[in-house]
Design an enzyme around this catalytic site. Structure first.
Site, short mmCIF file in Angstrom:
data_model
loop_
_atom_site.label_atom_id
_atom_site.label_comp_id
_atom_site.label_asym_id
_atom_site.label_seq_id
_atom_site.Cartn_x
_atom_site.Cartn_y
_atom_site.Cartn_z
N ASP A 10 -59.22 -34.54 3.06
CA ASP A 10 -59.33 -33.30 3.81
C ASP A 10 -57.93 -32.97 4.34
O ASP A 10 -57.05 -33.84 4.36
CB ASP A 10 -60.31 -33.52 4.97
N ASP A 12 -57.10 -30.20 7.30
CA ASP A 12 -57.02 -29.88 8.73
C ASP A 12 -57.64 -30.99 9.56
O ASP A 12 -58.82 -31.31 9.40
CB ASP A 12 -57.71 -28.55 9.01
C1 XBP Z 1 -60.87 -26.49 8.12
C2 XBP Z 1 -61.37 -25.16 8.38
C3 XBP Z 1 -60.47 -24.00 8.15
C4 XBP Z 1 -59.31 -23.94 9.12
C5 XBP Z 1 -58.65 -22.59 9.12
O1 XBP Z 1 -61.97 -27.41 8.04
O2 XBP Z 1 -62.52 -24.99 8.73
O3 XBP Z 1 -61.25 -22.84 8.29
O4 XBP Z 1 -59.78 -24.18 10.43
O5 XBP Z 1 -58.20 -22.23 7.85
P1 XBP Z 1 -61.89 -28.75 7.18
P2 XBP Z 1 -58.56 -20.80 7.20
O6 XBP Z 1 -60.79 -29.58 7.80
O7 XBP Z 1 -63.22 -29.41 7.38
O8 XBP Z 1 -61.64 -28.39 5.75
O9 XBP Z 1 -58.32 -19.77 8.25
O10 XBP Z 1 -57.63 -20.66 6.03
O11 XBP Z 1 -60.01 -20.85 6.79
MG MG Z 2 -60.88 -31.44 8.77
#
Ligand code: XBP
Ligand code: MG
Length: 253
Positions: A10, A12
């Protein structure tokens, strides 16, 4: 015993702590550009993070926090345009070096590559955001370290649905039993477990109280040889920082 062949990360919260000081700031800058006084505070953003996907998160915010908002006729494209502006702000923040990788990430990726393990990314965020993070932390060539970058709208059902992991496995022509996932959140672990992947969790401030039932282990960080992790749930098999031997031990459990 199935052999470990690939690590799927993953982005973020896992590779880097991007939400509070990255995405959240970029959303607020995009709102200001649009002449809106919406302020996603650190606290409100915790609630908003229950929804993955930036566009989906904006829609959720409107429904829950701004029911009085006079919606434009085409709300979907209004949100999509604002999200484009958000992505531009976010990638600019990263290009200024705003967000480093989490401890141990670079070391673990390098060790995996040295040992011939395959690497992939499975994330809800927009592809441009993944590229910006990798290029500005590990360098341009790191884009090639990952055989598959599964990101954003590539599958319609975002995490917690397993689709993004299933998509990555399919592209790599690998079975779930030959891979392990790295996540940081409840939505993430629901997605990876839904794809039948063993999953290693590192928490962050936003996810420290999440339910990680089913994870192989829950740690505060991967750690480094001179700065060990804390184990929050599970058995570290005698290791005190994450390395490939530990990943293999967790995979074989
Ligand atoms: C990440 C997200 C993304 C980011 C923002 O979740 O949910 O939406 O917060 O990025 P994970 P965008 O780590 O579970 O993949 O604005 O490009 O969506
Ligand atoms: Mg995440």
């Amino acid at each position: 015993m199935p052999e470990l062949q690939a690590l799927i990360f993953d982005v973020d919260g896992t590779l880097a702590d991007t939400e509070r000081d990255g995405h959240r700031i970029a959303f607020n800058l995009a709102f200001a550009d649009a002449g809106l006084d919406w302020d996603w505070t650190v606290d409100i953003y915790e609630d908003l993070l229950t929804v993955t996907g930036g566009k989906e998160r904006m829609k959720f915010f409107l429904d829950k926090y701004k029911p009085e908002f006079d919606e434009p006729e085409d709300l979907t494209s209004y949100i999509a345009d604002m999200h484009k502006a958000k992505t531009a702000h976010y990638t600019k923040l990263l290009s200024n070096g705003a967000i480093p990788l989490r401890p141990g990430v670079e070391r673990l990726l390098n060790e995996a590559r040295e040992k011939g393990l395959r690497l992939a990314i499975s994330t809800t965020t927009t592809p441009a955001n993944v590229e910006a993070l990798l290029v500005h932390t590990l360098g341009k060539e790191s884009m090639d370290w990952f055989e598959v970058i599964a990101a954003g709208d590539i599958v319609p059902a975002k995490k917690p649905a397993p689709d993004i992991y299933d998509w990555a496995l399919d592209k790599m022509n690998l079975k779930a039993e030959n891979c392990i996932a790295f996540e940081d959140s409840r939505n993430g672990v629901l997605s990876s477990l839904g794809a039948n992947l063993k999953t290693i969790i590192t928490i962050n401030d936003y996810t420290k109280d999440h339910d990680f039932t089913g994870a192989a282990i829950v740690l505060d960080q991967y750690g480094e040889p001179d700065s060990p992790f804390n184990v929050l749930e599970g058995d570290a098999h005698g290791f005190d920082y994450m390395n490939i031997d530990m990943v293999k031990a967790l995979h074989s459990m």
